[in-house]
Design an enzyme around this catalytic site. Structure first.
Site, short mmCIF file in Angstrom:
data_model
loop_
_atom_site.label_atom_id
_atom_site.label_comp_id
_atom_site.label_asym_id
_atom_site.label_seq_id
_atom_site.Cartn_x
_atom_site.Cartn_y
_atom_site.Cartn_z
N CYS A 235 1.14 -8.32 4.75
CA CYS A 235 0.73 -6.92 4.63
C CYS A 235 -0.71 -6.73 4.18
O CYS A 235 -1.21 -7.47 3.34
CB CYS A 235 1.67 -6.18 3.68
SG CYS A 235 3.34 -5.98 4.38
N ASP A 236 -1.34 -5.73 4.74
CA ASP A 236 -2.58 -5.11 4.30
C ASP A 236 -3.66 -6.08 3.86
O ASP A 236 -4.22 -6.79 4.66
CB ASP A 236 -2.25 -4.06 3.24
CG ASP A 236 -1.42 -2.93 3.86
OD1 ASP A 236 -1.93 -2.25 4.75
OD2 ASP A 236 -0.25 -2.75 3.47
N SER B 98 -5.10 4.87 5.25
CA SER B 98 -4.02 3.99 5.67
C SER B 98 -4.04 3.89 7.19
O SER B 98 -4.44 4.82 7.88
CB SER B 98 -2.68 4.57 5.22
OG SER B 98 -1.61 3.94 5.88
N ASP C 219 0.82 -1.21 0.00
CA ASP C 219 0.00 0.00 0.00
C ASP C 219 0.85 1.26 0.00
O ASP C 219 0.47 2.28 -0.57
CB ASP C 219 -0.94 0.00 1.20
CG ASP C 219 -2.19 -0.83 0.94
OD1 ASP C 219 -2.17 -1.63 -0.01
OD2 ASP C 219 -3.17 -0.68 1.69
#
Length: 551
Positions: free
Chosen positions: A116-117, A465, A75
């Site tokens: 991640c994410d 975010s 991201d």
């Protein structure tokens, strides 16, 4: 279906022999290891080492490990350009492709290796959908960087960029941030989305102790991976499956610890989507109910000056759960991937640092880190990370400054057109309107960097975010692209925000609102081909988790 479907057939055994597998290996359960390793995401560059450790554990416990891949988007690298439109949609792509690989090759069980994410929720969705024994071991968080002797993280360089453009720091200082805030591999070192979801995987019962907090560069992470490889064989033997673990009670536990940790607002997208795959409707109305009685115990970056390595040293997620359990807020009789209950898992946990994990008697606040707001601006809901909002911004009233894209808003912020008191509204950035529901780290960081974090709010039908801080309110539902009221806000309208009262409204008469609605017309889709066009045609509202609805 199990691996007998492929290992007992002579023609298919011939193909396994082409892979170099022996008759002995084909007599053992086939354990798929879903590797998210790649060379573009800092949190994923080390996953080859994690995968090798998992393979060792599986082999030690009597299974045959076989690796296949999953994609992942960084991201941070996708931020601020067209690439961010592709971040959220990877969650569905990851779930779908993992489903296809697992069923096409008849694996008996899976070890998921994300970090991640969208990678973590995507694989949790796949685990729930497949409902074969599964366990998670992530790549682990990055160590904090250091600038001027102080720990720091990725959000610091984003804000430093805003400060530089405002003339508040030199180019040399900005370069120092660039070179020092991300010192190792791993998921970024604060309580951003990746670490939020890895911690909540522990709470849900799908990851072993330390999954969310052991730093990526610690050898203890490799030991964890070996234990995960061994434990999947126990889950297979006992036939403990993801939907046995991820029950409605487990999701309530996850929301509770989410509030205590002060997780990313993206968890309010991902938990409902994972629950949906489990056949559970996770109505965000319960988020405020849980938040009202759950104290916020942690202020990890960007909300404060402690980092994932500090949470790990303080006792990790289990220590937070143990603190919260003192208030009777956790369901402790639920089975987990350890083969034990939540209560058994946390029984011996100790809070080793009351500055990092505050005791329940001395919380940062008596209510949780995330709040769901409603009002005529967001009739279905919107979300804010309350623990990262300055006290003076918990209640705010100001004129709307309306922008129909992230780029328009950034230009206005960086050119000095936004002044104290303003409420920046960014719309047509939702799941359908974006399409893809971009994160808005750049505009929020610009606001903080130029010193307006204590006087300017930002509202969007996009998302943020986990690195965002300030009065940043996202996931406005219904979104502008489907005619939500955010599409009807005009420049200068007075917007009233009361985060503690969970309300968000713009001042408008019923007659004027009706008039504006009659004059509103849907916009032509921004993208009409490829994956994003298909996504926009199927995706639900953010308050439902931005899931793809079968029509």
């Amino acid at each position: 279906m199990n691996s007998d479907a492929v290992t007992k057939s002579v023609p298919q055994r011939a193909l396994f022999h082409a892979l170099g597998l022996t008759d002995e290996e084909l007599e053992r359960p086939l354990i798929g290891i879903v590797s998210s390793q790649n060379e573009i995401v800092p949190g994923h560059m080390n996953l080859d080492k994690i995968v090798e450790a998992v393979k060792t554990g599986v082999s030690m416990a009597g299974g045959t490990p076989i690796v296949f891949p999953a994609i992942a988007v960084c991201d941070g690298l996708a931020m601020g350009h067209r690439g961010m439109k592709y971040s959220l949609i990877t969650r569905e792509l990851i779930a779908d492709s993992t489903e296809a690989m697992a069923l096409a090759h008849a694996f008996d069980a899976l070890v998921m290796v994300p970090n991640c994410d969208k990678n973590v929720p995507g694989l949790l969705m796949a685990a729930a959908r497949l409902n074969i024994p599964a366990i998670f071991v992530s790549g682990g968080p990055m160590l904090a960087g250091r600038v001027d002797g102080q720990k720091t993280s990725f959000s610091s360089v984003s804000e430093a960029s805003g400060a530089y453009h405002a003339g508040k720091i030199t180019k040399e200082k900005l370069l120092e941030f660039e070179n020092r805030v991300c010192p190792t591999c791993g998921s970024c070192s604060g309580m951003y989305t990746a670490n939020s979801m890895n911690c909540l995987t522990e709470v849900l019962g799908m990851g072993l102790k330390g999954n969310g907090t052991i730093p990526a560069v610690y050898s203890q992470r490799l030991q964890l991976a070996k234990h995960a490889g061994m434990q999947i064989m126990e889950l297979l033997k006992k036939n403990i499956r993801p939907r046995d673990i991820m029950t409605e009670g487990a999701f309530r536990n996850a929301l509770t610890i989410d509030m205590a940790l002060g997780c990313s607002t993206n968890s309010m997208l991902h938990l409902p989507a994972i629950a949906h795959e489990c056949g559970i409707s996770l109505n965000l109305d319960i988020a405020n109910e849980i938040s009202d009685k759950t104290p916020n115990l942690c202020h990890l970056a960007p909300a404060g000056h402690t980092y994932m390595e500090d949470l790990n040293e303080a006792g990790g997620v289990y220590a937070v759960m143990k603190e919260i359990s003192k208030l009777g807020l956790l369901q402790t009789d639920l089975i987990t991937c350890t083969g034990k209950t939540v209560g058994e898992n946390i029984a011996d946990s100790v809070n080793l640092d009351p500055e990092v994990i505050r005791p329940v008697e001395n919380p940062y606040s008596k209510t949780g880190g995330i709040a769901v707001l409603r009002g005529n601006l967001a009739p279905d809901s919107c979300v804010v990370k309350r623990s990262a909002v300055a006290p003076e911004m918990l209640k705010h009233e100001g004129p709307a400054r309306v922008f129909d894209s992230e780029e328009e808003a950034i230009e206005a912020i960086t050119s000095g057109k936004i002044v104290p008191g303003d409420v920046v509204v960014i719309r047509y950035e939702g799941p359908k309107g974006g399409p893809g529901m971009r994160e808005m780290l750049n505009p929020t960081s610009a606001i903080m960097g130029i010193g307006l974090g204590g006087s300017v709010a930002l509202i969007t039908d996009g998302r943020f975010s986990g690195a965002t801080r300030g009065a940043a309110i996202g996931h406005v539902s219904p979104e502008a692209a489907v005619g939500g009221n955010i599409a009807l806000v005009q420049e200068g309208d007075l917007i009233q925000i009361d985060i503690m009262a969970n309300t968000i409204n713009f001042v408008i008469s019923d007659e004027e609102l009706k008039k504006r609605r009659e004059n509103w017309k849907p916009r032509k889709p921004k993208i009409t081909e490829g994956a994003l066009a298909r996504y926009a045609s199927l995706v639900s509202s953010a308050n439902k988790g931005a899931i793809l609805e079968i029509k």
